[in-house]
Motif scaffolding. Structure first.
Motif, PDB file in Angstrom:
ATOM      1  N   ARG A 270       0.835  -1.196   0.000  1.00  0.00           N
ATOM      2  CA  ARG A 270       0.000   0.000   0.000  1.00  0.00           C
ATOM      3  C   ARG A 270       0.869   1.244   0.000  1.00  0.00           C
ATOM      4  O   ARG A 270       2.038   1.216   0.375  1.00  0.00           O
ATOM      5  N   LYS A 271       0.252   2.324  -0.437  1.00  0.00           N
ATOM      6  CA  LYS A 271       0.903   3.624  -0.340  1.00  0.00           C
ATOM      7  C   LYS A 271       0.663   4.168   1.065  1.00  0.00           C
ATOM      8  O   LYS A 271      -0.434   4.063   1.595  1.00  0.00           O
ATOM      9  N   ALA A 272       1.695   4.715   1.663  1.00  0.00           N
ATOM     10  CA  ALA A 272       1.583   5.227   3.026  1.00  0.00           C
ATOM     11  C   ALA A 272       2.671   6.269   3.243  1.00  0.00           C
ATOM     12  O   ALA A 272       3.622   6.386   2.466  1.00  0.00           O
ATOM     13  N   GLN A 273       2.509   7.061   4.317  1.00  0.00           N
ATOM     14  CA  GLN A 273       3.530   8.064   4.630  1.00  0.00           C
ATOM     15  C   GLN A 273       4.839   7.391   5.015  1.00  0.00           C
ATOM     16  O   GLN A 273       5.918   7.821   4.604  1.00  0.00           O
ATOM     17  N   GLU A 274       4.731   6.332   5.808  1.00  0.00           N
ATOM     18  CA  GLU A 274       5.932   5.595   6.191  1.00  0.00           C
ATOM     19  C   GLU A 274       6.122   4.431   5.213  1.00  0.00           C
ATOM     20  O   GLU A 274       5.306   3.518   5.186  1.00  0.00           O
ATOM     21  N   THR A 275       7.161   4.493   4.410  1.00  0.00           N
ATOM     22  CA  THR A 275       7.414   3.454   3.412  1.00  0.00           C
ATOM     23  C   THR A 275       8.619   2.620   3.822  1.00  0.00           C
ATOM     24  O   THR A 275       9.441   3.046   4.635  1.00  0.00           O
ATOM     25  N   ASN A 276       8.709   1.416   3.248  1.00  0.00           N
ATOM     26  CA  ASN A 276       9.870   0.557   3.556  1.00  0.00           C
ATOM     27  C   ASN A 276      10.403  -0.169   2.330  1.00  0.00           C
ATOM     28  O   ASN A 276      11.144  -1.136   2.452  1.00  0.00           O
ATOM     29  N   GLY A 277      10.008   0.309   1.121  1.00  0.00           N
ATOM     30  CA  GLY A 277      10.516  -0.334  -0.079  1.00  0.00           C
ATOM     31  C   GLY A 277      10.143   0.402  -1.352  1.00  0.00           C
ATOM     32  O   GLY A 277       9.316   1.328  -1.336  1.00  0.00           O
TER      33      GLY A 277
END
Length: 345
Positions: A270-277
């Motif tokens: 998902r798209k989110a403010q906190e990303t990890n990839g």
């Protein structure tokens, strides 16, 4: 699957060497009476050699083969209550379908009337009762496969061995025959031992699956157990697609050392403010889309999502975008260290 205290097949310490190469390096296995059992593994893993030793086409270097509690290790193939269906079907082109099915009974000197009755019954069991007068060349690949199955069933064996019999069929027909084979096995109640390298095939058809690697069985269990609880990194990677994490990546993602696995369909993208990839690739595959994501933690991960609403253009726009991947703790599989061998109880 019927209940019986004596297994249909028991293999104990089974080994087969060709020169200095161990094709089968010590297999212990029990297959229950009436079970649909699959031997799954890549080419050269030993599964077909084990099948051939059960059939009597290969003699073990060591170990024993028991059928119904009887040691048949040194008996010839025709002395064992088994029949084998091969990938090429091995039908006689000059004989009709009915004559092909009757052939084994004729060799055993069964009377003509009984041969005809049993052949018709066998053809009916594979839904080919109106095809008896045809020649094999006039039939489709799936129909010839069913003729080979009827020819094996007509002898009423205790065990039916199937050596990748669907390998030559196209995808649609192979999927259809998977369902038909399982239905036939339920109807006749015979123990089926099915050799395949196709993971989907084994998961679809089997009561239990033995996964082979380098001449050994590394896991035996139900399709659900083998898929959801792989016993080694090899099983996790070979049976379906799996994301395997180890070393520093595992420490970063899970907070502890070890080897872990998460199946692609269990991961949320998902798209989110906190990303990890970052999405490295988007692959449209009809009913699903596969995303290849490079995690900041250092791993490349595959994610699978069903295509319910989004069009291909919108999917492609995600390529190169930063996203967040997450999953439920219950979907994280901690993979144990590989044991020396797995035994079927």
């Amino acid at each position: 699957m019927t209940e019986s205290s004596t297994p249909a097949i028991r293999l104990t310490g089974l080994r087969k060497s060709f020169g200095h190469v161990d094709a089968v390096a010590g297999v212990d296995l029990e297959i229950a009476d009436g079970e649909f059992f699959s031997m799954l593994g890549p080419s050269g893993s030993g599964k077909t050699t084990v099948l051939r030793m059960i059939a009597g086409f290969e003699l073990p270097t060591a170990g024993t083969v028991e059928l119904g509690g009887k040691d048949v290790t040194r008996l010839a193939p025709f002395e064992r209550d088994v029949n084998t269906v091969f990938q090429d079907y091995a039908l006689f082109p000059h004989l009709t379908v009915r004559e092909n099915v009757e052939y084994g009974l004729k060799v055993r000197k069964v009377g003509r009337k009984e041969r005809r009755e049993r052949a018709e019954q066998a053809l009916s069991s594979v839904r080919l009762e109106s095809f008896g007068d045809r020649k094999p060349a006039a039939m489709s690949g799936g129909q010839r496969q069913r003729v080979a199955l009827a020819r094996a069933l007509v002898n009423r064996p205790k065990v039916l061995l199937l050596d990748e019999p669907l390998g030559a069929l196209d995808l649609k027909l192979r999927e259809q025959m998977q369902v038909e084979l399982k239905a036939i096995q339920r109807e006749v109640g015979i123990t089926f031992v099915f050799v395949t390298h196709d993971q989907d095939e084994a998961l679809t058809m089997s009561d239990r699956v033995a996964v082979f690697e380098a001449g050994r069985i590394v896991q035996v269990g139900t399709p659900e157990d083998v898929y959801e609880k792989p016993a080694s990194p090899f099983v996790a990677g070979f049976v379906g697609t799996s994301n395997v994490f180890a070393g520093e990546t595992a420490r970063t993602l899970f907070g502890r050392a070890g080897t872990f696995s998460v199946r692609p369909e269990k991961i949320n993208l998902r798209k989110a403010q906190e990303t990890n990839g970052v999405v490295a690739e988007v692959i449209y595959a009809g009913p699903v889309t596969r995303y290849v994501v490079d995690l900041d933690a250092g791993a490349r991960v595959v994610v699978v999502e069903q295509n319910r609403r989004t069009g291909t253009a919108a999917l492609s726009e995600l390529r190169g975008q930063r996203v967040r991947l997450d999953w439920l703790d219950e979907h994280v599989i901690e993979i144990p260290q590989l044991k020396e061998n797995a035994h079927a109880e």
